[in-house]
Design an enzyme around this catalytic site. Structure first.
Site, mmCIF file in Angstrom:
data_model
loop_
_atom_site.group_PDB
_atom_site.id
_atom_site.type_symbol
_atom_site.label_atom_id
_atom_site.label_comp_id
_atom_site.label_asym_id
_atom_site.label_seq_id
_atom_site.Cartn_x
_atom_site.Cartn_y
_atom_site.Cartn_z
ATOM 1 N N ALA A 209 0.845 -1.202 0.000
ATOM 2 C CA ALA A 209 0.000 0.000 0.000
ATOM 3 C C ALA A 209 0.876 1.246 0.000
ATOM 4 O O ALA A 209 2.087 1.148 -0.143
ATOM 5 C CB ALA A 209 -0.899 -0.018 1.230
ATOM 6 N N ASN A 210 0.270 2.408 0.103
ATOM 7 C CA ASN A 210 1.032 3.654 0.252
ATOM 8 C C ASN A 210 0.273 4.597 1.174
ATOM 9 O O ASN A 210 -0.812 4.268 1.653
ATOM 10 C CB ASN A 210 1.307 4.283 -1.126
ATOM 11 C CG ASN A 210 0.026 4.642 -1.854
ATOM 12 O OD1 ASN A 210 -0.745 5.468 -1.387
ATOM 13 N ND2 ASN A 210 -0.212 3.998 -2.982
ATOM 14 N N ARG A 211 0.850 5.764 1.423
ATOM 15 C CA ARG A 211 0.323 6.647 2.467
ATOM 16 C C ARG A 211 -0.812 7.561 2.023
ATOM 17 O O ARG A 211 -1.214 8.452 2.755
ATOM 18 C CB ARG A 211 1.451 7.514 3.031
ATOM 19 C CG ARG A 211 2.520 6.730 3.741
ATOM 20 C CD ARG A 211 3.497 7.660 4.444
ATOM 21 N NE ARG A 211 4.680 6.946 4.872
ATOM 22 C CZ ARG A 211 4.731 6.169 5.949
ATOM 23 N NH1 ARG A 211 3.645 6.028 6.706
ATOM 24 N NH2 ARG A 211 5.841 5.553 6.273
#
Ligand code: CTP
Length: 407
Positions: A209-211
Site C-alpha cells: 500500500a502507500n500513504r
C-alpha cells in the site's frame, strides 16, 4: 457572474462580523442582491441597522418572527437564494451545520437550502486546529460545502497569531463568483475522479500500500458535485465518508481501478488523484505465506497498467480534459513537466510531498496542500490552502476550461 443573483448572507457571531458589512458592499458592487440573516451572537458585534442600510433590504434575525414568517419565511429565504454565504462561520455554527440543528433562523435556512453554500470560518487558531473542528470541516466538505479561508495572521486576542482569520471580503466575493460560475459551466457535465491508494495483495492477508489518504481526491469530487456536475468517484481503500451527491465505486487494486474508470466513461473531465501502485506482486499466493524454516519468500513485482496514461492517450472517448497528479519529493516542477508529456495529459497538479515541504504534518494524510498547476500554458503556483479549497479552485478552473467559448 453575481449580476442578477440573490446571495443570502448569514452573519455569525464573531469579531470578524464587522468585515461582513464590507462583504455586503463587495457583493452588491458585483451586481448581487444581498439578503442578510444575523444570528443572535452576531448582533453583539454589528447591528441589523448597519447590515440593512448596506444591503437596502430588511435584515432577518428571528425564526419565530410573525411578520417576517408571514412575509417571507425561512423556507422561502433558502429557496429564493442562488447562493448562501456564512461569514463569519464560528466553530459552533459549523458543528451545528454538521448536526443539522435548526433551532435558529440561520440553522433552519441552512438545512432548507438546496443551493451552493460557501463558508468563511473565523476563530481562534486553537479552535480551528481542534480535532472536533477538523472533523466538522471534513464532514461539511463531504456534504459539498465550499470553504474560503481561514487565513494565517494576527488574531483579535492580543499577541496571538495562527490560522483562523476570516478571508478578506474581496476574497469571499471572488470565491462566491467562482462557485456560481463553476455551477453554470458544470451543470450536466460528467466529472470522473480517482482517489486514495490501491492495495496490491501479496497473499490473502498481506498487501502493498502507500500513504495516500484520499482527502484531496475526495475534496475534488465533493467540489465538483457542489458545483452541479454529475460525479463518479473511483476510490481505493480509504477511511473517508462518501461525498454527498457523488456516485462512489470502491475498488482495491490498480487493475480494478482501471476497470471501474473504463466503465464510468464517457466523461467531460477526468482527474486522476489516486496514488496508484506502480507495481503489483507477479503471482499472488493463494494461501497465506508461512515462515518455512529460514527461507524468506522473494517478492517478484510486475508493472500495473498506467490508468492516467491509458485514458489520456485514447483517441475516441478521451475526456476533453485529462488531469494527472504528481507527488514528488524533489525538483517538483521539472518532474511534473516531464510527466505531463510522458502521460499525455492536459494538466498536472504537482505537489511536494517531502517532509521539507513546509506543510505542517506533511501533505500525505494531512489537510493542507500547496500545488503547482502545470500545463502547456505554463506553471502556476497556488499557495498553501486546505485540500477543500484546492479542490474548489481546481473545479473552478475545470469549469472555465469546459465553458463554451464566447465569441
Ligand atoms: N497513475 C495512474 N495509474 C498508475 C500510476 C499512476 O493513473 N498505474 C496516475 C496517478 O493517479 C497520478 C499520476 O499518474 O495522476 C501520478 O503518476 P506517478 O505515479 O507519479 O507516475 P510515474 O510515472 O510512476 O512517475 P514517478 O516514477 O516519477 O513517480
Amino acid at each position: 457572474m453575481l449580476a442578477g443573483k440573490t446571495v443570502l448572507l448569514i452573519i455569525g457571531g464573531g469579531i470578524a462580523a464587522y468585515k461582513s458589512l464590507d462583504l455586503i458592499r463587495r457583493l452588491k458592487e458585483r451586481g448581487a442582491r444581498v439578503r442578510v440573516v444575523m444570528t443572535e451572537a452576531a448582533q453583539k458585534f454589528v447591528t441589523p441597522l448597519a447590515a440593512g442600510a448596506l444591503s437596502h433590504e430588511p435584515v432577518f434575525t428571528e425564526l419565530f418572527d410573525r411578520a417576517a414568517e408571514q412575509d417571507i419565511g425561512h423556507i422561502r429565504l433558502a429557496r429564493e437564494a442562488d447562493l448562501v454565504i456564512v461569514a463569519p462561520a464560528t466553530a459552533d455554527r459549523m458543528a451545528r451545520m454538521v448536526a443539522g440543528i435548526a433551532d435558529d433562523l440561520a440553522g433552519a435556512v441552512l438545512l432548507a437550502a438546496r443551493v451552493p453554500v460557501l463558508v468563511a470560518p473565523a476563530m481562534n487558531p486553537a479552535m480551528w486546529t481542534h480535532p472536533a473542528t477538523a472533523r466538522n470541516v471534513a464532514v461539511l466538505t463531504g456534504d459539498g460545502v465550499a470553504f474560503v479561508g481561514p487565513k494565517a495572521g494576527a488574531m483579535a486576542e492580543r499577541g496571538e497569531e495562527g490560522i483562523g482569520r476570516m478571508a478578506e471580503p474581496t476574497e469571499i466575493a471572488a470565491a462566491a463568483e467562482a462557485l456560481l460560475a463553476a455551477g453554470s459551466a458544470l451543470a450536466g457535465r460528467h466529472v470522473l475522479v480517482t482517489s486514495g491508494p490501491t492495495h496490491e495483495p501479496i497473499d490473502p492477508v498481506r498487501y502493498i500500500a502507500n500513504r495516500s489518504s484520499g482527502k484531496q481526491g475526495h475534496a475534488i469530487a465533493a467540489a465538483a458535485a457542489a458545483a452541479g456536475a454529475r460525479v463518479t468517484l473511483v476510490c481505493g481503500p480509504v477511511n473517508l465518508p462518501d461525498p454527498a451527491g457523488v456516485a462512489v465505486r470502491r475498488v482495491e487494486t490498480a487493475r480494478e481501478m482501471l476497470a471501474a474508470v473504463e466503465a464510468a466513461l464517457p466523461a467531460d473531465a477526468a482527474i486522476f488523484a489516486a496514488a496508484v501502485a506502480d507495481w503489483r506482486v507477479a503471482s499472488q499466493a493463494g494461501q497465506k505465506l508461512k515462515k518455512d524454516g529460514n527461507a524468506i519468500p522473494p517478492l517478484m513485482l510486475t508493472e500495473n497498467p498506467d490508468i492516467l496514461a491509458g485514458i489520456a492517450r485514447r483517441g475516441a472517448g478521451r475526456p476533453r480534459l485529462v488531469i494527472g497528479f504528481a507527488a514528488e519529493t524533489q525538483n517538483v516542477i521539472e518532474h511534473a513537466t516531464a510527466k505531463l508529456a510522458r502521460k499525455g495529459c492536459d494538466w498536472i497538479v504537482a505537489n511536494d510531498v517531502s517532509q521539507e515541504s513546509g506543510i505542517a504534518g506533511g501533505v500525505m494524510g494531512g489537510d493542507r496542500n500547496e500545488v503547482h498547476l502545470v500545463s502547456a500554458a505554463g506553471v502556476e503556483h497556488w499557495p498553501a490552502a486546505s485540500k477543500a479549497e484546492v479542490g474548489h479552485r481546481l473545479i473552478a478552473r475545470i469549469a472555465e476550461a469546459l465553458a463554451p467559448q464566447e465569441n
